[in-house]
Design an enzyme around this catalytic site. Structure first.
Site, PDB file in Angstrom:
ATOM      1  N   GLU A 173     -34.831  17.237-111.155  1.00 43.07           N
ATOM      2  CA  GLU A 173     -35.622  18.427-110.906  1.00 43.07           C
ATOM      3  C   GLU A 173     -35.157  19.625-111.730  1.00 43.07           C
ATOM      4  O   GLU A 173     -35.977  20.380-112.242  1.00 43.07           O
ATOM      5  CB  GLU A 173     -35.553  18.771-109.413  1.00 43.07           C
ATOM      6  N   ASP A 174     -33.849  19.789-111.844  1.00 35.66           N
ATOM      7  CA  ASP A 174     -33.336  21.033-112.417  1.00 35.66           C
ATOM      8  C   ASP A 174     -32.790  20.938-113.835  1.00 35.66           C
ATOM      9  O   ASP A 174     -32.419  21.947-114.410  1.00 35.66           O
ATOM     10  CB  ASP A 174     -32.202  21.594-111.529  1.00 35.66           C
TER      11      ASP A 174
END
Ligand code: MN
Length: 731
Positions: A90-91
């Site tokens: 996600e990051d």
């Protein structure tokens, strides 16, 4: 900028990583050390330039989440790897394919699940509800996704202090809304309590600190009481040859707060501030008999309350919880709850689901309660119309917390239903066709209506008729999510059919006005008739047949000028008034420029912790942060929340409600009103007092200036002869 000592940080990271590895040694197999090391390296590289809001290196977070998975949930190597990598897709620049290549399909599918359900909270209601739904769907793939997500949430809650106030409120509310009920349902009691306590700390800090403080003050006398209570039973148990560990621990701050709220009582009157727990060493096949022997010995010393015996050993809760609870009378005339369980049961109670695997006989085909539950969730989700997701979730949440009753089919098959479930719920539990054709039931051979609430041990036979159809009324006594969803589906189908006629009528009317069914015209009609969806509108028109003139009026030029307010326009207006960037609503100052009102559900007054909520038709509503509706509003409509604060410039009067009770005597009402209006010069808007058997109970609505004004008033009222209790209430 804070000076960062890179070397010290590196050492600290390694220290934390090593302590994680040490915790894994008990279950790790050959070669798996390497895998964990690889996951750690990958996460380190991916997050290397990132920091948490607290300023700490980001990698502390995945390490902590992995640690929670091992220590507090009892998960294994795969989960440790997934926890270490849970935020990378996600990051960071890493992709799912990278994970799959290095760790295989299992790990990558769990991380995929974790990525999908992570924080898509803003934007629209339905996106968020859809997000919850996805999360629940992943339960059926691999329950570890949910467990790691809970560990992630727990660590974020533990570090919530470094977030901004509005974020804190939002995260705390989401936690109360979904994560705490979920951990309860999965039997993770320790995690559930901690999540609730931290949430309370951030949503109602004063109440939280007050309880912490009072627990501290009363600690010594409580400990002495517990010691004196335990002594005789401990001696007796040891004399009988039991190996036991007896503890007396205070209950969670949230559960004490909850009791105070529900029963409207002060801290001192919460009788079960703590519970005694007896944990015994016992062999698997002797467990049940041993627990009952312990029960017998305890009740030789203290008299039990027959109403409060709970046997979750013979029939465990469906989240796997096993324990024997009783409430007994102590020598000092106080009721005390005693929980009796074995070491095995205790581990299951604390670590929940994961501990089951450890004890479950691998050769047994008997499926476990949680599997049943997962199957139920899957079934409900699979035939759920996406447009009803938000509604469904609300019901699902309610069911998460519900206690259970155990009832039987005519053939003696056991069914578990939430408390207060009715014969109708039972019918839907058997089959949706049985439910929708149900006309009545026989409970223990006696004929009862559909609304009859079932009790433990009831045997239920359902009577059906081919002519029966679900009605609106059924929703009043259906309790389970399954029954409610099915009834609503059926009603919606019927409504759709009727609405088709309504739509034709609308089209005909429009034609007469030489207009078409454009989105704009539809919006005007929705607003004009105050309906939420086109379906509601068509249904109304089909059933109530409003006259043509009214219809024409709504679409007239006059009405077209009125705009539908949007959340955005409010924030824009706010920015105009307050200057860009200052998105805080100051109450008392912008009174004339912005359209807002104080919410009637919690009647906030100056000094309360508050937030603004953008409504569709009625401007901004100001709610108290501890309003009973706040959790649902903040977690469902995060994007419509506005920060708000009181300004102290204006002396305004606010409406507040007080509940007052005590011993009835001549002139009591007069004395109360005298204090309010004479001494403190407060205006009363309404007062109701009921008396029964020499006691009175009343509600007073009055206007005050702020919280300290109200506090003074409460203190004064408490001093009136005969008054026993005064509390502020939410309407
Ligand atoms: Mn995370």
């Amino acid at each position: 900028m804070i000076d960062i000592d890179v070397e010290t940080e590196k050492k600290e990271i390694l220290k934390r990583y090593r302590s994680l590895l040490r915790k894994c040694q008990s279950f790790i197999k050959k070669g798996e050390n390497k895998l964990i090391r690889k996951a750690f390296q990958m996460a380190m590289d991916a997050h290397k330039d990132m920091r948490r809001k607290s300023g700490e290196p980001y990698i502390y977070h995945p390490i902590s989440v992995a640690m929670i998975c091992v220590e507090e949930i009892g998960l294994g190597v795969t989960s440790v790897i997934c926890a270490l990598l849970h935020d990378v897709v996600e990051d960071t620049d890493l992709e799912l394919e990278d994970i799959e290549r290095e760790f295989g399909p299992k790990v990558s599918s769990i991380i995929d699940g974790l990525t999908k359900i992570s924080g898509v909270f803003d934007y629209t209601v339905s996106a968020q509800a859809e997000n919850f739904r996805k999360m629940l769907l992943t339960l059926s793939d691999d329950v570890r996704v949910i467990l790691i997500k809970l560990a992630d949430r727990l660590h974020n809650m533990r570090t919530l202090d470094s977030m901004q106030r509005d974020k804190q409120l939002k995260i705390a509310s989401e936690t109360m809304y979904l994560y705490a009920p979920l951990s309860h349902r999965l039997g993770l009691y320790a995690i559930k309590s901690e999540l609730e306590d931290i949430s309370l700390k951030h949503t109602d800090r004063d109440a939280y600190l007050d309880i912490v403080n009072k627990l501290q003050i009363t600690k010594e006398s409580r400990n002495k009481f517990i010691k004196d209570f335990i002594k005789p039973i401990e001696d007796a148990l040891l004399a009988e040859g039991f190996r036991v560990e007896i503890t007396g621990r205070p209950k969670s701050i949230y559960s004490i707060w909850n009791k105070m709220q529900k029963q409207q009582i002060p801290f001192e009157q919460v009788y079960d501030q703590f519970a005694i727990r007896i944990i015994l060493d016992s062999e698997l096949e002797k467990e049940k008999a041993d627990c009952w022997r312990v029960y017998s010995i305890i009740t030789d010393h203290y008299l039990p309350n027959p109403e409060r015996l709970r046997d979750w050993i013979s029939t465990p809760k469906s989240n796997g919880y096993e324990s024997l609870h009783t409430t007994v009378m102590s020598n000092l005339g106080k009721w005390v709850e005693v929980q009796i369980r074995t070491k095995r049961m205790n581990e299951i109670a604390e670590k929940g689901f994961a501990a089951h695997w450890k004890y479950k006989d691998p050769n047994s085909s008997q499926s476990h309660g949680l599997d049943h539950w997962l199957a139920k969730v899957r079934e409900l989700l699979s035939n759920n119309d996406p447009s009803t997701t938000a509604e469904f979730l609300d019901q699902f949440r309610m069911n998460l917390f519900a206690e259970e009753v155990y009832v039987f089919t005519p053939k003696g098959e056991l069914k578990t239903l939430p408390v207060n479930a009715t014969a109708l719920d039972f019918a839907f539990e058997i089959h949706s066709q049985v439910g929708s054709k149900c006309i009545g039931a026989k409970v223990n051979q006696k004929l009862v209506p559909l609304s009859h609430a079932l009790k433990n041990g009831d045997q239920v036979e359902i009577l059906t008729s081919g002519k029966q159809k679900p009605t609106e009324d059924w929703l009043k006594f259906a309790v389970t999510a399954k029954a409610k969803t099915k009834i609503k589906d059926a009603l919606r189908d019927m409504k759709k059919k009727i609405a088709q006629d309504g739509e034709e009528t609308v089209k005909k009317h429009l034609k007469k006005l030489k207009l078409e069914l454009t989105q704009q015209n539809l919006n005007r009609l929705l607003l004009g008739y105050r309906m939420q969806t086109p379906l509601d509108l068509y249904y109304r028109i089909a059933t109530q047949k409003p006259d043509f003139r009214e219809f024409k009026e709504i679409l007239s030029e006059e009405q077209k000028k009125k705009e539908v307010p949007s959340a955005k326009s409010f924030i824009e207006k706010l920015k105009e008034v307050r200057g860009v960037g200052e998105d805080m609503l100051l109450i008392g100052e912008d009174m004339d420029k912005i359209d807002y009102t104080l919410a009637p559900c919690c009647t906030p007054i100056q000094g309360d912790d508050v937030f603004g909520f953008v409504t569709i038709n009625e401007g901004i509503k100001i709610h108290r942060c501890n309003c009973p509706n706040a959790v649902a509003l903040m977690s469902n409509y995060g994007y419509r929340i506005i920060k708000a604060k009181w300004t102290s410039q204006k002396e305004v009067a606010f409406l507040a409600g007080l509940k007052i009770s005590g011993i009835d005597s001549v002139g009591i009402l007069n004395n109360i009103t005298k204090v309010i209006s004479n001494e403190l010069k407060v205006n009363i808007r309404g007062i109701t007092i009921d008396t029964t058997d020499g006691m009175f109970e009343g509600e007073i609505m009055l206007y005050v200036n702020d919280t300290s004004h109200l506090e003074t008033l409460i203190q004064k009222l408490m001093k009136v002869n005969g008054v026993l209790n005064v509390v502020r209430f939410h309407k």
